[in-house]
Every structure is written in C-alpha cells, then in structure tokens.
Design a protein around this motif. Structure first.
Motif, PDB file in Angstrom:
ATOM      1  N   SER A  25       0.794  -1.228   0.000  1.00 34.56           N
ATOM      2  CA  SER A  25       0.000   0.000   0.000  1.00 34.56           C
ATOM      3  C   SER A  25       0.826   1.277   0.000  1.00 34.56           C
ATOM      4  O   SER A  25       1.883   1.359   0.640  1.00 34.56           O
ATOM      5  CB  SER A  25      -0.890   0.044   1.252  1.00 34.56           C
ATOM      6  OG  SER A  25      -1.666  -1.122   1.362  1.00 34.56           O
ATOM      7  N   TRP A  36     -12.661  -4.875  -0.227  1.00 34.76           N
ATOM      8  CA  TRP A  36     -11.739  -5.869   0.334  1.00 34.76           C
ATOM      9  C   TRP A  36     -11.834  -7.177  -0.465  1.00 34.76           C
ATOM     10  O   TRP A  36     -10.839  -7.867  -0.679  1.00 34.76           O
ATOM     11  CB  TRP A  36     -12.125  -6.199   1.781  1.00 34.76           C
ATOM     12  CG  TRP A  36     -11.565  -5.303   2.829  1.00 34.76           C
ATOM     13  CD1 TRP A  36     -12.187  -4.229   3.405  1.00 34.76           C
ATOM     14  CD2 TRP A  36     -10.284  -5.420   3.492  1.00 34.76           C
ATOM     15  NE1 TRP A  36     -11.369  -3.682   4.375  1.00 34.76           N
ATOM     16  CE2 TRP A  36     -10.211  -4.388   4.447  1.00 34.76           C
ATOM     17  CE3 TRP A  36      -9.223  -6.319   3.360  1.00 34.76           C
ATOM     18  CZ2 TRP A  36      -9.099  -4.213   5.274  1.00 34.76           C
ATOM     19  CZ3 TRP A  36      -8.111  -6.146   4.182  1.00 34.76           C
ATOM     20  CH2 TRP A  36      -8.060  -5.100   5.121  1.00 34.76           C
ATOM     21  N   HIS A  61      -4.241  -6.260   5.698  1.00 36.17           N
ATOM     22  CA  HIS A  61      -4.636  -6.348   7.106  1.00 36.17           C
ATOM     23  C   HIS A  61      -3.427  -6.113   8.016  1.00 36.17           C
ATOM     24  O   HIS A  61      -3.505  -5.347   8.984  1.00 36.17           O
ATOM     25  CB  HIS A  61      -5.258  -7.722   7.360  1.00 36.17           C
ATOM     26  CG  HIS A  61      -5.715  -7.950   8.757  1.00 36.17           C
ATOM     27  ND1 HIS A  61      -6.681  -7.185   9.371  1.00 36.17           N
ATOM     28  CD2 HIS A  61      -5.329  -8.862   9.687  1.00 36.17           C
ATOM     29  CE1 HIS A  61      -6.867  -7.615  10.607  1.00 36.17           C
ATOM     30  NE2 HIS A  61      -6.066  -8.619  10.827  1.00 36.17           N
ATOM     31  N   SER A  97      -2.468  -2.482   7.850  1.00 34.98           N
ATOM     32  CA  SER A  97      -3.415  -1.676   8.626  1.00 34.98           C
ATOM     33  C   SER A  97      -3.115  -1.780  10.121  1.00 34.98           C
ATOM     34  O   SER A  97      -3.137  -0.773  10.848  1.00 34.98           O
ATOM     35  CB  SER A  97      -4.847  -2.141   8.341  1.00 34.98           C
ATOM     36  OG  SER A  97      -5.756  -1.488   9.192  1.00 34.98           O
ATOM     37  N   VAL A 115     -11.219   3.172  12.087  1.00 34.48           N
ATOM     38  CA  VAL A 115     -10.641   2.486  10.928  1.00 34.48           C
ATOM     39  C   VAL A 115     -11.792   2.193   9.983  1.00 34.48           C
ATOM     40  O   VAL A 115     -12.747   1.514  10.360  1.00 34.48           O
ATOM     41  CB  VAL A 115      -9.956   1.169  11.343  1.00 34.48           C
ATOM     42  CG1 VAL A 115      -9.332   0.489  10.129  1.00 34.48           C
ATOM     43  CG2 VAL A 115      -8.904   1.424  12.417  1.00 34.48           C
ATOM     44  N   LYS A 169     -13.314   1.663   5.777  1.00 31.75           N
ATOM     45  CA  LYS A 169     -13.344   1.635   4.320  1.00 31.75           C
ATOM     46  C   LYS A 169     -14.750   2.078   3.917  1.00 31.75           C
ATOM     47  O   LYS A 169     -15.732   1.399   4.250  1.00 31.75           O
ATOM     48  CB  LYS A 169     -13.059   0.217   3.827  1.00 31.75           C
ATOM     49  CG  LYS A 169     -13.089   0.063   2.311  1.00 31.75           C
ATOM     50  CD  LYS A 169     -14.462  -0.305   1.823  1.00 31.75           C
ATOM     51  CE  LYS A 169     -14.641  -0.054   0.350  1.00 31.75           C
ATOM     52  NZ  LYS A 169     -16.062   0.043  -0.039  1.00 31.75           N
ATOM     53  N   PHE A 186     -10.219   1.760  -3.859  1.00 36.99           N
ATOM     54  CA  PHE A 186     -10.118   1.250  -2.495  1.00 36.99           C
ATOM     55  C   PHE A 186      -9.108   2.050  -1.682  1.00 36.99           C
ATOM     56  O   PHE A 186      -7.954   2.213  -2.078  1.00 36.99           O
ATOM     57  CB  PHE A 186      -9.701  -0.230  -2.494  1.00 36.99           C
ATOM     58  CG  PHE A 186      -9.717  -0.825  -1.109  1.00 36.99           C
ATOM     59  CD1 PHE A 186     -10.795  -1.585  -0.678  1.00 36.99           C
ATOM     60  CD2 PHE A 186      -8.672  -0.593  -0.219  1.00 36.99           C
ATOM     61  CE1 PHE A 186     -10.817  -2.109   0.609  1.00 36.99           C
ATOM     62  CE2 PHE A 186      -8.697  -1.113   1.073  1.00 36.99           C
ATOM     63  CZ  PHE A 186      -9.776  -1.872   1.478  1.00 36.99           C
ATOM     64  N   HIS A 187      -9.545   2.517  -0.525  1.00 41.23           N
ATOM     65  CA  HIS A 187      -8.632   3.206   0.394  1.00 41.23           C
ATOM     66  C   HIS A 187      -9.156   2.999   1.804  1.00 41.23           C
ATOM     67  O   HIS A 187     -10.357   2.973   2.041  1.00 41.23           O
ATOM     68  CB  HIS A 187      -8.497   4.689   0.045  1.00 41.23           C
ATOM     69  CG  HIS A 187      -9.777   5.457   0.047  1.00 41.23           C
ATOM     70  ND1 HIS A 187     -10.760   5.297  -0.923  1.00 41.23           N
ATOM     71  CD2 HIS A 187     -10.251   6.397   0.903  1.00 41.23           C
ATOM     72  CE1 HIS A 187     -11.767   6.118  -0.653  1.00 41.23           C
ATOM     73  NE2 HIS A 187     -11.495   6.788   0.446  1.00 41.23           N
ATOM     74  N   LEU A 188      -8.229   2.851   2.736  1.00 42.90           N
ATOM     75  CA  LEU A 188      -8.580   2.492   4.107  1.00 42.90           C
ATOM     76  C   LEU A 188      -8.120   3.597   5.063  1.00 42.90           C
ATOM     77  O   LEU A 188      -6.927   3.893   5.150  1.00 42.90           O
ATOM     78  CB  LEU A 188      -7.912   1.152   4.454  1.00 42.90           C
ATOM     79  CG  LEU A 188      -8.258   0.490   5.771  1.00 42.90           C
ATOM     80  CD1 LEU A 188      -9.755   0.210   5.885  1.00 42.90           C
ATOM     81  CD2 LEU A 188      -7.478  -0.826   5.921  1.00 42.90           C
ATOM     82  N   HIS A 189      -9.095   4.190   5.743  1.00 43.52           N
ATOM     83  CA  HIS A 189      -8.812   5.298   6.665  1.00 43.52           C
ATOM     84  C   HIS A 189      -8.370   4.802   8.043  1.00 43.52           C
ATOM     85  O   HIS A 189      -8.912   3.811   8.539  1.00 43.52           O
ATOM     86  CB  HIS A 189     -10.075   6.133   6.893  1.00 43.52           C
ATOM     87  CG  HIS A 189     -10.633   6.791   5.684  1.00 43.52           C
ATOM     88  ND1 HIS A 189     -10.225   8.027   5.268  1.00 43.52           N
ATOM     89  CD2 HIS A 189     -11.580   6.402   4.797  1.00 43.52           C
ATOM     90  CE1 HIS A 189     -10.900   8.381   4.187  1.00 43.52           C
ATOM     91  NE2 HIS A 189     -11.730   7.409   3.866  1.00 43.52           N
ATOM     92  N   HIS A 190      -7.465   5.540   8.671  1.00 46.25           N
ATOM     93  CA  HIS A 190      -7.057   5.305  10.060  1.00 46.25           C
ATOM     94  C   HIS A 190      -6.975   6.679  10.716  1.00 46.25           C
ATOM     95  O   HIS A 190      -6.108   7.481  10.337  1.00 46.25           O
ATOM     96  CB  HIS A 190      -5.684   4.636  10.140  1.00 46.25           C
ATOM     97  CG  HIS A 190      -5.585   3.368   9.342  1.00 46.25           C
ATOM     98  ND1 HIS A 190      -5.480   3.346   7.977  1.00 46.25           N
ATOM     99  CD2 HIS A 190      -5.576   2.065   9.736  1.00 46.25           C
ATOM    100  CE1 HIS A 190      -5.417   2.086   7.557  1.00 46.25           C
ATOM    101  NE2 HIS A 190      -5.470   1.298   8.597  1.00 46.25           N
TER     102      HIS A 190
END
Lengths: 134, 134
Positions: free
Chosen positions: A21, A46, A58, A61, A79, A81, A89-93
């Motif tokens: 990523s 996902w 995973h 993340s 956290v 999506k 696709f992008h995954l926030h934290h």
C-alpha cells in the motif's frame, strides 16, 4: 501503472510505500489521519483483493493502527473503508480525541480540513515515517 | 461471561455466532447492516486482540462482506470500526446505495433508524443466516 485517484492525491501527502500500500497523510492537522491505498488497479472492495493481498493489507493496517496509537494515544481509533465518494479502495485510520471537532460523530463529511503549516507537516511526516520505518 | 454493551443490545438483533464473533443485525431497515462483536472482554481496538484473534476476526469480516455483497449488491460496502460512543469493540458492515438516506455521507449519526416490521425482520434474518450458515 497504478494511478492514484485525483481527489485522494489532492487531499493528502504521499509519505511512503509499504509492501502493498501507498501511505498517505490526510492534510488535516485536526486529526492524525493515515490512508492506505493498495497499489492495484480496479480494486473497490476488500473482496476484490486476492487472499494474500487481503492478509498483507490487514497486516499493514494493524501496523498503522499500532503506530498511531503509540504516537498519539487518543480516545479511539477509527478504521474505515467507505468508498462512497472515491471508489478506488482506500482504508482510513484516524486518531480521535474527545475534544476533536467531530467528536463523537464520524469525521467524514463533517467539516473542511485545516491544512498543516509547512513546519507542522514536516514534523508529523518525520515522526510517522520514523515509526513505520519507511 | 461476555456481556454485550447495552446500547448495541438495544439497537440490534442477535442472529448468531461465528467462531469468535457475535453477529448482530442493526434494526434499521434502510440499510443491510451487520455488526460483528468478538465475544471477549476488555477489547476496544483491533490491537487489543491477540494475533490469532485478529486473523479470525478478519476472516469473519470478509465472510460478512462477501455475503452482504452477494445478497444485496449495493454501490459500496462501508466497513468500519469507530467506537467513539460505544467503546466495546464492534465492527460495522453496511451496504450502501446511491438512493439511501445518508448517501454519500456516513450512516453513523445521520438519522434515527427505521425499525424492521416483524415480517421484514424475519425475512432478512432468514436470508442472512442461510448465507452465513449459522
């Protein structure tokens, strides 16, 4: 050639790359906020990733979650999506604090970002890079 | 003895158990919305879980994502761990549609739920249980 969505590109600073990523820092000084984007085309969910890619993402993340918690503490870590506006696709934290502007609601769509000053940005990127080791 | 947070209990229907997590259906007929809660005490973040529990939860989440996508389609799947209001770890899975009330914003905090009718509820629980095989 992987191409980052233009809205993600505009809203963030690219601070490095993990195995799968791209690591982006949201340019909003109100929240420590990192977005992971697997450098793959045509991934929206996902479930569009192959099994090994899911595991890698995973793990990446969890690394980001640990680093954010260690660096900034906070009351909770969000956290998520979503993908309702930007489908890539992008995954926030996001580290959340009881005195942050959107608390206890979600940050997405709450209010316009407050950009980092150049000094704040340099310092934040440096501490995150050091912690992630990228 | 694991004890489910009272707000989660009030807002959802318990539809079964996977290896690690309780499977809850949010009582809001506007969105197919499943919440997974690992049946463990004192877990607030992903990083509070042991490595094997993290992997199991990730697998259970992917199963729910696949089932929701297969059953309901939708424009995007929102998967999120917030925990700003209810700190007990719980993972949301929500099917989003371009004509749903909160689109394209997040559903959390948007508006009051519209409870299922008994008939709708029975039908939804039945189709989800069948798909998850619980």
């Amino acid at each position: 050639m992987f191409c980052l969505d233009s809205r993600l590109k505009n809203d963030t600073i690219n601070i490095g790359k993990l195995q799968l990523s791209r690591v982006l820092l949201m340019n909003d000084s109100r929240y420590p906020w990192i977005i992971l984007v697997p450098e793959l085309d045509n991934v929206y969910e996902w479930t569009d990733l192959y099994n090994e890619q899911q595991i890698t993402l995973h793990d990446e993340s969890l690394l980001i979650q640990k680093v954010l918690k260690d660096l900034y503490g906070g009351q909770s870590l969000n956290v998520g999506k979503l993908g309702n506006i930007v489908s890539q696709f992008h995954l926030h934290h996001i580290v959340r604090f009881e005195n942050d502007p959107a608390w206890p609601g979600p940050v997405w769509g709450h209010s316009s970002p407050v950009n980092y000053s150049p000094q704040e940005l340099e310092s934040r990127i440096s501490e995150i890079r050091q912690a992630i080791r990228i």
